[in-house]
Design a protein around this motif. Structure first.
Motif, PDB file in Angstrom:
ATOM      1  N   ARG A  77       7.345  54.653   8.981  1.00 51.19           N
ATOM      2  CA  ARG A  77       6.434  53.651   8.430  1.00 51.19           C
ATOM      3  C   ARG A  77       7.082  52.268   8.425  1.00 51.19           C
ATOM      4  O   ARG A  77       6.414  51.263   8.615  1.00 51.19           O
ATOM      5  N   LEU A 101       1.365  61.335  -1.123  1.00 54.05           N
ATOM      6  CA  LEU A 101       0.169  60.498  -1.227  1.00 54.05           C
ATOM      7  C   LEU A 101       0.540  59.028  -1.057  1.00 54.05           C
ATOM      8  O   LEU A 101      -0.139  58.285  -0.340  1.00 54.05           O
ATOM      9  N   GLN A 104       0.936  58.085   2.471  1.00 53.39           N
ATOM     10  CA  GLN A 104      -0.275  58.313   3.254  1.00 53.39           C
ATOM     11  C   GLN A 104      -0.176  59.538   4.166  1.00 53.39           C
ATOM     12  O   GLN A 104      -0.704  59.541   5.284  1.00 53.39           O
ATOM     13  N   PHE A 106      -1.453  62.867   5.453  1.00 52.71           N
ATOM     14  CA  PHE A 106      -2.838  63.325   5.495  1.00 52.71           C
ATOM     15  C   PHE A 106      -3.046  64.550   4.613  1.00 52.71           C
ATOM     16  O   PHE A 106      -4.031  64.655   3.895  1.00 52.71           O
TER      17      PHE A 106
END
Length: 132
Positions: A77, A101, A104, A106
């Protein structure tokens, strides 16, 4: 690192090598559908492969040797190279779910892996992120 030939016009899924053998079952189901699979044994292999090869979906183990799945996602990221990911974990703790979470992820799935749940989750990712 097991890197099967990647075809430019195929979706590519990264899978962790698992002793239970489910990885070969997933490969057997996906490849006739036109999906290329890549298998890695360690977190560092996963990181290097994702940085050098187009990966459309990554299935990562939270406890991969070297770097865990969340560490891999965090590093990717930072360089904006993180593909949509599924995280596999032996124990689904509130802390792990919160961190996933926040990064991100999934979906977080418990191990041992239920192949039907894994394939359904992969299908939802591909539909949402790779419609074309």
């Amino acid at each position: 690192m097991s890197t099967q030939m990647v075809h430019n016009n195929r979706l590519t899924v990264l899978l962790p090598h698992e002793a239970e053998g489910w990885t070969s079952h997933v490969r057997t189901l996906l490849e006739p559908q036109g999906v290329s699979t890549l298998t890695v044994r360690t977190g560092r292999e996963a990181l290097a492969l994702i940085e050098s090869t187009p990966v459309h979906l990554a299935v990562l183990d939270a406890n991969m040797p070297g770097l865990g799945g969340l560490q891999i996602i965090k590093l990717l990221r930072e360089h904006q190279k993180a593909p949509p990911s599924i995280l596999l974990a032996q124990q689904l703790t509130n802390h792990l779910l919160h961190d996933a979470l926040g990064m991100q992820v999934f979906s977080v799935l418990s191990q041992p892996v239920d192949l039907n749940v894994l394939l359904d989750t992969m299908g939802r990712i591909l539909k949402r992120h790779h419609q074309s």
